[in-house]
Design a protein around this motif. Structure first.
Motif, PDB file in Angstrom:
ATOM      1  N   THR A  32      45.955  39.486  40.636  1.00 21.05           N
ATOM      2  CA  THR A  32      45.642  39.466  39.202  1.00 21.05           C
ATOM      3  C   THR A  32      46.882  39.254  38.343  1.00 21.05           C
ATOM      4  O   THR A  32      47.958  39.790  38.623  1.00 21.05           O
ATOM      5  CB  THR A  32      44.912  40.761  38.769  1.00 21.05           C
ATOM      6  N   ASP A  33      46.720  38.463  37.294  1.00 15.52           N
ATOM      7  CA  ASP A  33      47.716  38.283  36.252  1.00 15.52           C
ATOM      8  C   ASP A  33      47.828  39.594  35.461  1.00 15.52           C
ATOM      9  O   ASP A  33      46.973  40.494  35.599  1.00 15.52           O
ATOM     10  CB  ASP A  33      47.216  37.148  35.347  1.00 15.52           C
ATOM     11  N   ALA A  34      48.856  39.720  34.640  1.00 17.14           N
ATOM     12  CA  ALA A  34      49.010  40.918  33.814  1.00 17.14           C
ATOM     13  C   ALA A  34      48.818  40.609  32.320  1.00 17.14           C
ATOM     14  O   ALA A  34      47.937  41.183  31.672  1.00 17.14           O
ATOM     15  CB  ALA A  34      50.379  41.554  34.043  1.00 17.14           C
ATOM     16  N   ASP A  35      49.619  39.693  31.772  1.00 19.45           N
ATOM     17  CA  ASP A  35      49.536  39.432  30.332  1.00 19.45           C
ATOM     18  C   ASP A  35      48.213  38.777  29.965  1.00 19.45           C
ATOM     19  O   ASP A  35      47.841  37.741  30.503  1.00 19.45           O
ATOM     20  CB  ASP A  35      50.702  38.533  29.887  1.00 19.45           C
ATOM     21  N   GLU A  36      47.506  39.433  29.048  1.00 24.67           N
ATOM     22  CA  GLU A  36      46.197  38.987  28.551  1.00 24.67           C
ATOM     23  C   GLU A  36      45.082  39.233  29.569  1.00 24.67           C
ATOM     24  O   GLU A  36      43.938  38.836  29.354  1.00 24.67           O
ATOM     25  CB  GLU A  36      46.241  37.506  28.121  1.00 24.67           C
ATOM     26  N   VAL A  37      45.432  39.908  30.681  1.00 24.70           N
ATOM     27  CA  VAL A  37      44.420  40.284  31.673  1.00 24.70           C
ATOM     28  C   VAL A  37      44.421  41.812  31.860  1.00 24.70           C
ATOM     29  O   VAL A  37      43.384  42.466  31.750  1.00 24.70           O
ATOM     30  CB  VAL A  37      44.662  39.556  33.014  1.00 24.70           C
ATOM     31  N   ILE A 167      42.785  36.108  39.279  1.00 23.34           N
ATOM     32  CA  ILE A 167      42.395  36.237  37.860  1.00 23.34           C
ATOM     33  C   ILE A 167      43.576  35.822  36.992  1.00 23.34           C
ATOM     34  O   ILE A 167      44.695  36.296  37.188  1.00 23.34           O
ATOM     35  CB  ILE A 167      42.016  37.696  37.498  1.00 23.34           C
ATOM     36  N   ASP A 168      43.306  34.940  36.010  1.00 21.36           N
ATOM     37  CA  ASP A 168      44.355  34.537  35.078  1.00 21.36           C
ATOM     38  C   ASP A 168      43.719  34.008  33.796  1.00 21.36           C
ATOM     39  O   ASP A 168      42.589  33.520  33.813  1.00 21.36           O
ATOM     40  CB  ASP A 168      45.237  33.449  35.714  1.00 21.36           C
ATOM     41  N   ASP A 169      44.497  34.101  32.694  1.00 16.86           N
ATOM     42  CA  ASP A 169      43.987  33.568  31.422  1.00 16.86           C
ATOM     43  C   ASP A 169      44.349  32.088  31.246  1.00 16.86           C
ATOM     44  O   ASP A 169      43.764  31.413  30.403  1.00 16.86           O
ATOM     45  CB  ASP A 169      44.538  34.374  30.232  1.00 16.86           C
ATOM     46  N   SER A 170      45.289  31.588  32.036  1.00 18.64           N
ATOM     47  CA  SER A 170      45.785  30.231  31.817  1.00 18.64           C
ATOM     48  C   SER A 170      45.063  29.197  32.683  1.00 18.64           C
ATOM     49  O   SER A 170      45.104  29.271  33.913  1.00 18.64           O
ATOM     50  CB  SER A 170      47.282  30.182  32.127  1.00 18.64           C
TER      51      SER A 170
HETATM   52 MG   LIG Z   1      48.574  35.779  31.438  1.00 17.90          MG
END
Ligand SMILES: [Mg+2]
Length: 232
Positions: A32-37, A167-170
């Motif tokens: 998992t991503d961290a920023d925005e996740v 998982i990522d927002d990008s």
């Molecule tokens: Mg991110």
């Protein structure tokens, strides 16, 4: 130049970080991503911009070109955007708000899978991010990365025969992961609703989630359907 060489060969090198993460070969894996996740990146970044006489104009899902000088309304040049981003990480990595439900849902998922946090943030902030994760009950291995996440995802996912999730927002990360690790199940999630409204589902993702309970339900459903159950 010597700093560059140290980056590549020292503790921050991706190979070094990956070698310290032990993956169980038959257990499902969540990367998992961290920023925005896991952390409310944009909420804190907007506060940081305001404190530095700048603002985000909410025109599209990108930083470059969308950060304006408050006085002139003109977009800041990309190097200034990068400087603001670096100072944000330096000053606020430890104190960013956590995304709703992320800790509880990760705890629940950790009962049946292993979890690794793969975060694009400056390497010097990795300890602060680890501490912030620990503060919020998310003490999972954390890898600080630069640029494409595909190599790290390919390496980690290659170590288990069980289902792997990313998982990522990008959308860029989803596309790059799909190119070399297409078997990984890719979940697109942007925790900030206003930011999420600026972007449709990532083309290279399998599922666009609105919140962590949806992510958790999607993963558990996938695991229920794709992992063998032990006979009673
Ligand atoms: Mg991110």
């Amino acid at each position: 130049m010597s700093a560059h060489i140290d980056e590549k060969s020292g503790d921050h090198a991706l190979e070094t970080q990956l070698s310290k993460v032990s993956i169980t070969s038959d257990r499902p894996l969540l990367i998992t991503d961290a920023d925005e996740v896991l952390f409310a990146f944009m909420r804190g970044f907007e506060r940081h911009l305001h404190a530095n006489d700048a603002l985000f104009n909410w025109e599209s899902f990108r930083l470059n070109g969308n950060i304006l000088a408050r006085k002139t309304g003109e977009p800041l040049p990309n190097p200034d955007v990068r400087t603001l981003l670096m100072s944000y990480f330096e000053q606020h990595t430890r104190s960013m708000d956590v995304v709703d439900h992320a800790p509880a849902m990760l705890q629940q998922l950790s009962l049946r899978m292993q979890i690794v946090v793969l975060s694009n943030l400056p390497h010097p902030q990795r300890p602060a991010r680890a501490a912030a994760l620990q503060d919020h009950g998310m003490s999972f291995p954390i890898i600080s990365n630069e640029g494409s996440k595909a190599d790290a995802v390919a390496h980690l996912s290659g170590q288990t025969t069980a289902p792997v999730f990313f998982i990522d927002d990008s959308p860029t990360h989803h596309r790059e992961v799909a190119e070399i690790a297409d078997h990984v199940v890719r979940i697109h999630f942007i925790s900030n609703p206003r930011l999420g409204d600026l972007l449709g589902p990532a083309e290279a993702s399998h599922f666009r989630a609105r919140d962590w309970p949806e992510i958790c339900a999607f993963i558990e459903d996938h695991l229920d359907r794709h992992t063998e159950t032990t006979p009673a």
